[in-house]
Write an enzyme that holds these catalytic residues in place. Structure first.
Site, short mmCIF file in Angstrom:
data_model
loop_
_atom_site.label_atom_id
_atom_site.label_comp_id
_atom_site.label_asym_id
_atom_site.label_seq_id
_atom_site.Cartn_x
_atom_site.Cartn_y
_atom_site.Cartn_z
N ASP A 140 -45.36 -61.00 -20.44
CA ASP A 140 -44.85 -61.54 -21.71
C ASP A 140 -43.43 -61.04 -21.97
OD1 ASP A 140 -46.51 -59.33 -21.68
OD2 ASP A 140 -47.06 -59.43 -23.78
N TYR B 69 -56.38 -68.96 -9.83
CA TYR B 69 -56.37 -70.32 -9.28
C TYR B 69 -57.41 -70.52 -8.17
CZ TYR B 69 -52.25 -71.86 -11.86
OH TYR B 69 -51.38 -72.24 -12.84
N ASP C 55 -46.60 -69.50 -11.56
CA ASP C 55 -46.53 -70.94 -11.86
C ASP C 55 -45.75 -71.15 -13.16
OD1 ASP C 55 -47.02 -73.59 -11.55
OD2 ASP C 55 -49.13 -73.53 -12.11
N LYS D 297 -49.74 -58.05 -15.65
CA LYS D 297 -50.28 -57.83 -16.99
C LYS D 297 -51.31 -56.71 -16.88
CE LYS D 297 -50.85 -58.95 -21.37
NZ LYS D 297 -49.80 -58.92 -22.40
#
Ligand code: NAD
Length: 340
Positions: free
Chosen positions: A211, A125, A235, A177
């Protein structure tokens, strides 16, 4: 008499002014000694002051170091940069705290009580992105870079573990991740594990790949307690968590940093229902309760939450998104009369 506390109020766009009005009524009802300085931002700021983040708004927050903010609309694709993101950067609001708690029994999930801590300043971001034109296509390639730092990773993980200790939580789950984004989110995981060692014996720690975490939150959300993660994942997961407890209408948030704190609903400006008087004001009211906690007024925060629980579960007065028929005003009136 207790000193009154100045707070910057940004009603925001779309349903913002409607839910902000409701929240002010509840705060007044509970007798919170707050003096609001009204300012604009987002599309309202652009219309009134020619700037989506007007100087006067920034100056007010610089002075009060505390704001209650309605949703701000951001154009998709092009247009001005998100005023929310700019506010977080301006005031170094590095921690985004998003609790999700079941308020109405009988929904898809019972007894959810999760807290998501989202890193608020780094990751994907940071806005380092651009297009590369090829031939006559100006948007042939899109590039974005994420930035995570060791200092930022330590700071957000320390915030999460510290929050867990202060609020009697048992476990912190680091979400990443690092199997694919080995550097960007690997560094976050590395710092998280370092911080976890300092809390060994007090706070349990585990980790999940984003995930798998998303799937497990849907299958068995009760296995989680506090989740800490990077900006983009946070988010997305905080909206997922809001879905577990009945939707965006009830999801509050606090953006907390060294220089200031800004409390806001997770939801956006809901242009589809703006001006219709049907918006659920709970998310902003619950954000205001978080603000009262932040100010050390836990007794008043509890009164607000208890009044909400009573109106929803005993009086069974609810807005349309919660399956009820009450308008924003009717619902607010019920909470105000309980909180008094
Ligand atoms: P949204 O949250 O505004 O709306 C999504 C859906 O949820 C809509 O159907 C809406 O009617 C419903 N909804 C949201 N809040 C509700 C409430 N309080 N009561 C009842 N229903 C509610 O998301 P969006 O449509 O993706 O975004 C609209 C605008 O808001 C965009 O410009 C976006 O950039 C902005 N936005 C701002 C913030 C913020 O200021 N923190 C957060 C998210 C989105």
């Amino acid at each position: 008499m207790a000193a009154r506390i100045p707070v910057t109020l940004i009603p925001g766009d779309g349903i913002g002014p409607e839910v902000a009005e409701a929240t002010l009524e509840v705060l007044e009802g509970v007798g919170a000694p707050l003096d609001f300085e009204w300012h604009t931002a987002g599309v309202a700021g652009l219309k009134k002051e020619g700037d989506p983040l007007p100087k006067a708004t920034l100056e007010s927050i610089r002075k009060t170091r505390l704001a209650l903010k309605g949703p701000l609309a951001t154009p998709v694709g092009g247009g001005f940069r998100s005023s929310n993101v700019r506010l977080r950067e301006e005031f170094h609001l590095y921690a985004n705290l998003r609790p999700a708690r079941t308020l109405i029994p009988g929904g898809r999930y019972e007894k959810i009580d999760l807290v998501l801590v989202r890193e608020n300043l780094e990751g994907l971001y940071v806005g380092f992105e651009h297009y590369i034109p090829i031939g006559d296509d100006p948007h042939a390639v899109a590039l974005a870079s994420g930035v995570n730092t060791r200092a930022g990773g330590r700071r957000i993980n320390e915030f999460a573990f510290d929050y867990a200790v202060k609020h009697g939580r048992k476990k912190v789950t680091l979400v990443h991740k690092a199997n694919v984004l080995k550097a960007l989110t690997g560094l976050f995981l590395e710092t998280g594990r370092e911080v976890a060692k300092k809390y060994e014996g007090r706070i349990e720690c585990d980790d999940r790949i984003i995930d798998a975490c998303a799937m497990q939150l849907v299958m068995n959300p009760w296995q989680f307690d506090v989740i800490v993660t990077t900006n983009l994942f946070g988010d997305i997961l905080s909206d997922l968590n809001a879905g577990l407890v009945g939707g965006l209408g009830m999801a509050p948030a606090g953006n907390i940093g060294a220089d200031a704190a800004i409390f806001e609903a997770v939801h956006g400006s809901a242009p589809d229902i703006a001006g219709k008087g049907v918006a659920n004001p709970l998310a902003l009211i619950l954000s205001a309760a978080m603000m009262l906690d932040h100010l050390g007024m836990q007794d008043k925060a509890k009164r607000v939450r208890d009044a909400i629980d009573h109106v929803l579960c005993v009086d069974k007065i609810r807005t349309g998104d919660l399956g009820g028929k009450a308008s924003t005003k009717e619902f607010t009136k019920a909470i105000v009369s309980r909180v008094k």
